[in-house]
Scaffold this motif. Structure first.
Motif, PDB file in Angstrom:
ATOM      1  N   GLN A   1      -0.820   6.880  -3.879  1.00 44.98           N
ATOM      2  CA  GLN A   1      -0.890   6.399  -2.496  1.00 44.98           C
ATOM      3  C   GLN A   1       0.419   6.662  -1.757  1.00 44.98           C
ATOM      4  O   GLN A   1       0.395   7.054  -0.583  1.00 44.98           O
ATOM      5  CB  GLN A   1      -1.247   4.916  -2.472  1.00 44.98           C
ATOM      6  CG  GLN A   1      -2.684   4.678  -2.882  1.00 44.98           C
ATOM      7  CD  GLN A   1      -3.019   3.212  -3.082  1.00 44.98           C
ATOM      8  OE1 GLN A   1      -2.174   2.423  -3.486  1.00 44.98           O
ATOM      9  NE2 GLN A   1      -4.268   2.862  -2.817  1.00 44.98           N
TER      10      GLN A   1
ATOM     11  N   VAL B   1      -6.586  10.049  -5.186  1.00 44.42           N
ATOM     12  CA  VAL B   1      -6.454   9.427  -3.866  1.00 44.42           C
ATOM     13  C   VAL B   1      -6.646  10.503  -2.813  1.00 44.42           C
ATOM     14  O   VAL B   1      -6.038  11.579  -2.885  1.00 44.42           O
ATOM     15  CB  VAL B   1      -5.077   8.741  -3.695  1.00 44.42           C
ATOM     16  CG1 VAL B   1      -4.844   8.329  -2.248  1.00 44.42           C
ATOM     17  CG2 VAL B   1      -4.968   7.529  -4.604  1.00 44.42           C
TER      18      VAL B   1
ATOM     19  N   VAL C   1      -2.118   4.778  -9.433  1.00 42.93           N
ATOM     20  CA  VAL C   1      -2.744   4.783  -8.106  1.00 42.93           C
ATOM     21  C   VAL C   1      -1.687   4.528  -7.038  1.00 42.93           C
ATOM     22  O   VAL C   1      -1.669   5.193  -5.996  1.00 42.93           O
ATOM     23  CB  VAL C   1      -3.883   3.736  -8.018  1.00 42.93           C
ATOM     24  CG1 VAL C   1      -4.370   3.577  -6.587  1.00 42.93           C
ATOM     25  CG2 VAL C   1      -5.025   4.117  -8.937  1.00 42.93           C
ATOM     26  N   TRP C   2      -0.792   3.600  -7.289  1.00 43.88           N
ATOM     27  CA  TRP C   2       0.271   3.301  -6.325  1.00 43.88           C
ATOM     28  C   TRP C   2       1.108   4.553  -6.063  1.00 43.88           C
ATOM     29  O   TRP C   2       1.414   4.870  -4.905  1.00 43.88           O
ATOM     30  CB  TRP C   2       1.145   2.157  -6.835  1.00 43.88           C
ATOM     31  CG  TRP C   2       2.265   1.831  -5.910  1.00 43.88           C
ATOM     32  CD1 TRP C   2       2.196   1.074  -4.779  1.00 43.88           C
ATOM     33  CD2 TRP C   2       3.614   2.287  -6.016  1.00 43.88           C
ATOM     34  NE1 TRP C   2       3.430   1.025  -4.175  1.00 43.88           N
ATOM     35  CE2 TRP C   2       4.324   1.760  -4.917  1.00 43.88           C
ATOM     36  CE3 TRP C   2       4.284   3.082  -6.932  1.00 43.88           C
ATOM     37  CZ2 TRP C   2       5.667   2.016  -4.707  1.00 43.88           C
ATOM     38  CZ3 TRP C   2       5.629   3.332  -6.725  1.00 43.88           C
ATOM     39  CH2 TRP C   2       6.302   2.801  -5.626  1.00 43.88           C
TER      40      TRP C   2
ATOM     41  N   ALA D   1       0.440  10.368  -1.010  1.00 41.43           N
ATOM     42  CA  ALA D   1      -0.529  10.676   0.047  1.00 41.43           C
ATOM     43  C   ALA D   1       0.016  10.242   1.407  1.00 41.43           C
ATOM     44  O   ALA D   1      -0.136  10.962   2.403  1.00 41.43           O
ATOM     45  CB  ALA D   1      -1.871   9.997  -0.246  1.00 41.43           C
ATOM     46  N   ASP D   2       0.674   9.073   1.467  1.00 41.74           N
ATOM     47  CA  ASP D   2       1.301   8.622   2.722  1.00 41.74           C
ATOM     48  C   ASP D   2       2.353   9.623   3.180  1.00 41.74           C
ATOM     49  O   ASP D   2       2.436   9.941   4.376  1.00 41.74           O
ATOM     50  CB  ASP D   2       1.948   7.251   2.544  1.00 41.74           C
ATOM     51  CG  ASP D   2       0.943   6.119   2.416  1.00 41.74           C
ATOM     52  OD1 ASP D   2      -0.246   6.320   2.730  1.00 41.74           O
ATOM     53  OD2 ASP D   2       1.354   5.027   1.981  1.00 41.74           O
TER      54      ASP D   2
ATOM     55  N   GLY E   1      -7.678   8.273   2.362  1.00 42.68           N
ATOM     56  CA  GLY E   1      -7.006   7.169   1.671  1.00 42.68           C
ATOM     57  C   GLY E   1      -7.823   6.535   0.566  1.00 42.68           C
ATOM     58  O   GLY E   1      -7.366   5.594  -0.078  1.00 42.68           O
TER      59      GLY E   1
ATOM     60  N   ALA F   1      -9.343   5.695  -2.947  1.00 38.96           N
ATOM     61  CA  ALA F   1      -8.751   5.773  -4.277  1.00 38.96           C
ATOM     62  C   ALA F   1      -9.781   5.426  -5.335  1.00 38.96           C
ATOM     63  O   ALA F   1     -10.594   4.518  -5.154  1.00 38.96           O
ATOM     64  CB  ALA F   1      -7.565   4.816  -4.385  1.00 38.96           C
TER      65      ALA F   1
END
Length: 82
Positions: free
Chosen positions: A70, A47, A66-67, A73-74, A52, A54
Motif C-alpha cells: 500500500q 494491491v 500488504v502495508w 502503491a501510494d 487501491g 488489496a
C-alpha cells in the motif's frame, strides 16, 4: 518476518495467483495496474495501484506485506499525479 520480500508490478503470469488470493481472501481482485509481493517465490499479496484494492493469503502472516504494498502503491499514485 525474516524472509526476503520482492515487490514488483504484476504481469500476465500473475493473474492466476492474484485471482487465487482474491478467492482465499473473499475480496475482489485489484483492477488495473497491480503490485504483488513475493516471499520465497510465492505471491502473498497484491494491491491495485489504480483502485487501491488489496488481497492477501489469509493463511500467511501477510499484514505487514500488504502495508508495504500500500505504501508503494501510494508512492506510485503520487508520482503519476505530479
Amino acid at each position: 518476518m525474516s524472509e526476503a520480500i520482492t515487490i514488483r508490478h504484476s504481469t500476465d503470469r500473475d493473474t492466476d495467483s492474484v485471482l487465487r488470493l482474491a478467492a482465499l481472501d473473499d475480496r475482489p481482485a485489484p483492477v488495473g495496474d497491480t503490485l504483488v509481493a513475493e516471499v520465497d517465490g510465492q505471491v502473498w499479496a497484491a494491491v491495485g495501484i489504480d483502485d487501491g484494492g488489496a488481497v492477501a493469503d489469509p493463511f500467511r502472516p501477510a499484514g505487514d506485506v500488504v502495508w508495504l504494498l500500500q505504501v508503494r502503491a501510494d508512492q506510485e499514485r503520487l508520482s503519476r499525479a505530479a
